[in-house]
Write a protein that holds these residues in place. Structure first.
Motif, mmCIF file in Angstrom:
data_model
loop_
_atom_site.group_PDB
_atom_site.id
_atom_site.type_symbol
_atom_site.label_atom_id
_atom_site.label_comp_id
_atom_site.label_asym_id
_atom_site.label_seq_id
_atom_site.Cartn_x
_atom_site.Cartn_y
_atom_site.Cartn_z
ATOM 1 N N GLY A 19 -2.175 -3.880 -1.820
ATOM 2 C CA GLY A 19 -2.229 -3.770 -0.369
ATOM 3 C C GLY A 19 -3.613 -4.040 0.167
ATOM 4 O O GLY A 19 -3.781 -4.722 1.189
ATOM 5 N N TYR A 70 0.825 -1.209 0.000
ATOM 6 C CA TYR A 70 0.000 0.000 0.000
ATOM 7 C C TYR A 70 0.858 1.257 0.000
ATOM 8 O O TYR A 70 0.590 2.196 -0.760
ATOM 9 C CB TYR A 70 -0.931 0.005 1.216
ATOM 10 N N GLN A 95 -1.608 0.191 -4.193
ATOM 11 C CA GLN A 95 -2.672 0.254 -3.203
ATOM 12 C C GLN A 95 -3.697 -0.858 -3.400
ATOM 13 O O GLN A 95 -4.235 -1.391 -2.426
ATOM 14 C CB GLN A 95 -3.313 1.634 -3.220
#
Length: 408
Positions: A221, A213, A218
Motif C-alpha cells: 500500500g 494497506y 502495508q
C-alpha cells in the motif's frame, strides 16, 4: 488506558503510536452504541472497545489466536466510533497496527490466503481489473449470485471535455471505478469544465493504496502511495494545479493521510504532506460554485432523492452537509435516512471477505433508504454505490451524475 508494551514492539514507531492511542481510551463504551457490527452481533469483542482490549493484549505480549483475528477481520473500519468517541481515540490507526501484528503471528487458512491475495493483486491494478470485470459482465448469468452482485451494468462515460482553462486540478482516476462506473469521473470533468475548471489526470497515478494497506499488505500500500506522489509531484511542484480532486471518498480519506503514513520516509515525507494538504473531496470543491449552480438550475424540475453519506466521508474525513448543500442549490430535494451515520456494509473489500455481515448491513440500510420514498439513491463512493445497487432495483448513482443531469 494503562499499557505496558512487550519488548518486541517497545521503542518502535508503531508501538509508540499504538500506546498513545490506547492511553487516550477511557473505555467508556460510547463507541459500542454506533458500531454496526456490535449492533448486529451483540458481542463485546465485535465492538471497538472489545477490539481495543484484544489489540492491547497483543501489544503486551499475549499470543493472538484465530479468534482474535476473526474479531479484527469483522471490523468494517467505518470509523463511526471515532466520530462518537469523546476522547478522540484514533481507532482506525490502532486497528491497522493490530491487524498487522496479528497476521504476522496467526497463519491464515489456504482459502483465505488465496482470496485475499487475489483481491490485493487484481483490484488495485486497473489494467488487470478492467478486462476481468468486462469478462465477468459477459459471463454474468453463469456466475454464482455473490459474483453477479458485483457485476452491475456500468453507465457509459460519455465525452471528456477538451477545453483548457486557467484553473486546473488533478483528478485521481482510481483503480476499480473506471471499470465499474466510468461516468463518475467523466461527469465530474464535464461539470467542472462548465464552471471554468479543467481536470487533469496524471498518467502514472493509480490505486490510492487503501486496498493493499487495509488488507495488511502495508508495504504494498505504501508503494502505491509513493507511486502516486511521484506521478502528481511535477504538477504540484510547478504550481500547475490548485488541488487534487477525489470522486471516491474512500480514496480521499487515504490520500489525505499520506502525510502521516509516509512521515517516516525521508524521501517522501515532505512531498506526501503537501499532497495531503491540497487533496479535496469533490464536495469540498463545488460549494464555491453554488451561486452559479443555483442560477443555472432555476426553473427546472426538482427530483427527490435520498442520500447515503459514505463512512469514509462523514467519519473518515469528517465532511457533512456539503453534498446536500450543493444538490439543494441545483434544486434537488435531497434527504437523509434515519440511520444515515451507519455503514452500508461495503467497506472496500469487506463485502467480499465478510459477505454475510455485509449483506445484512446492506439490507438494513436499504430498508431505511426505501422508507424515505425517494425514487433514486445517491452516494459518494464507488464501493457504497456498487454494494447498495446489488440489493435494489432503484437507480443508485454518484451525486455528481445527478448534479450533471440537473444542470444539463
Amino acid at each position: 488506558m494503562q499499557t505496558t508494551l512487550a519488548d518486541f514492539i517497545k521503542g518502535t514507531r508503531e508501538g509508540a503510536e499504538a500506546e498513545a492511542i490506547l492511553r487516550a481510551c477511557v473505555h467508556c463504551g460510547f463507541c459500542t452504541a454506533t458500531c454496526p457490527t456490535y449492533q448486529l452481533l451483540g458481542d463485546e469483542l465485535d465492538g471497538p472497545r472489545g477490539r481495543i482490549y484484544l489489540i492491547k493484549q497483543v501489544l503486551e505480549g499475549a499470543q493472538p489466536t484465530r479468534k482474535t483475528q476473526l474479531h479484527l477481520d469483522r471490523c468494517l473500519t467505518c470509523r463511526n466510533c471515532e466520530t462518537t468517541c469523546p476522547s478522540g481515540v484514533k481507532y482506525g490507526r490502532l486497528v491497522d497496527i493490530g491487524r498487522k501484528l496479528v497476521d504476522e503471528r496467526v497463519p491464515r487458512p489456504l482459502n483465505e490466503r488465496i482470496r485475499r491475495t487475489t483481491l490485493k493483486e487484481c483490484l488495485p491494478r486497473a489494467g488487470v481489473f478492467k478486462p476481468a470485470f468486462r469478462m465477468g459482465q459477459a459471463l454474468r448469468p453463469l456466475l454464482p449470485a455473490g459474483l453477479q452482485d458485483k457485476l452491475q451494468p456500468a453507465r457509459a462515460a460519455g465525452r471528456w471535455p477538451t477545453r483548457t482553462h486557467a484553473r486546473k486540478m488533478l483528478l485521481l482516476d482510481g483503480c476499480v471505478q473506471p471499470a465499474m462506473a466510468p461516468n463518475i469521473n467523466a461527469a465530474t470533468a464535464r461539470v467542472l469544465d462548465s464552471l471554468g475548471v479543467q481536470l487533469v489526470v496524471a498518467p502514472k497515478a493509480g490505486c490510492c493504496g487503501a486496498l493493499r494497506y487495509h488488507m495488511n499488505d502495508q508495504d504494498g500500500g505504501l508503494d502505491d502511495m509513493r507511486r502516486n506522489v511521484d506521478a502528481w509531484w511535477p504538477y504540484v511542484e510547478q504550481g500547475q494545479v490548485e488541488a487534487i480532486v477525489m470522486t471516491a471518498s474512500g480514496c480521499g480519506v487515504t490520500v489525505k493521510e499520506y502525510g502521516h503514513l509516509l512521515a517516516h520516509d525521508p524521501d517522501y515525507a515532505n512531498k506526501a504532506r503537501r499532497i495531503s494538504e491540497i487533496t479535496r473531496d469533490l464536495s469540498e470543491i463545488l460549494p464555491q460554485f453554488e451561486e452559479q449552480i443555483r442560477t443555472r438550475a432555476q426553473g427546472k424540475d426538482a427530483p427527490r432523492v435520498v442520500y447515503h453519506p459514505p463512512c469514509t466521508l462523514q467519519h473518515g474525513q469528517q465532511i457533512r452537509g456539503k453534498v446536500e448543500s450543493v444538490l439543494h442549490a441545483a434544486g434537488v430535494d435531497v434527504v437523509l435516512c434515519a440511520d444515515n451515520h451507519l455503514c452500508c456494509g461495503s467497506a472496500g473489500a469487506y463485502s467480499v471477505l465478510q459477505p454475510e455481515i455485509a449483506h445484512q448491513l446492506r439490507d438494513r440500510k436499504l430498508a431505511s433508504l426505501d422508507a424515505i420514498g425517494a425514487d433514486e439513491i445517491v452516494s459518494a463512493n464507488i464501493g457504497c454505490l456498487s454494494h447498495l445497487q446489488s440489493g435494489t432495483d432503484k437507480p443508485v448513482m454518484h451525486w455528481i451524475e445527478l448534479l450533471e443531469r440537473a444542470l444539463r
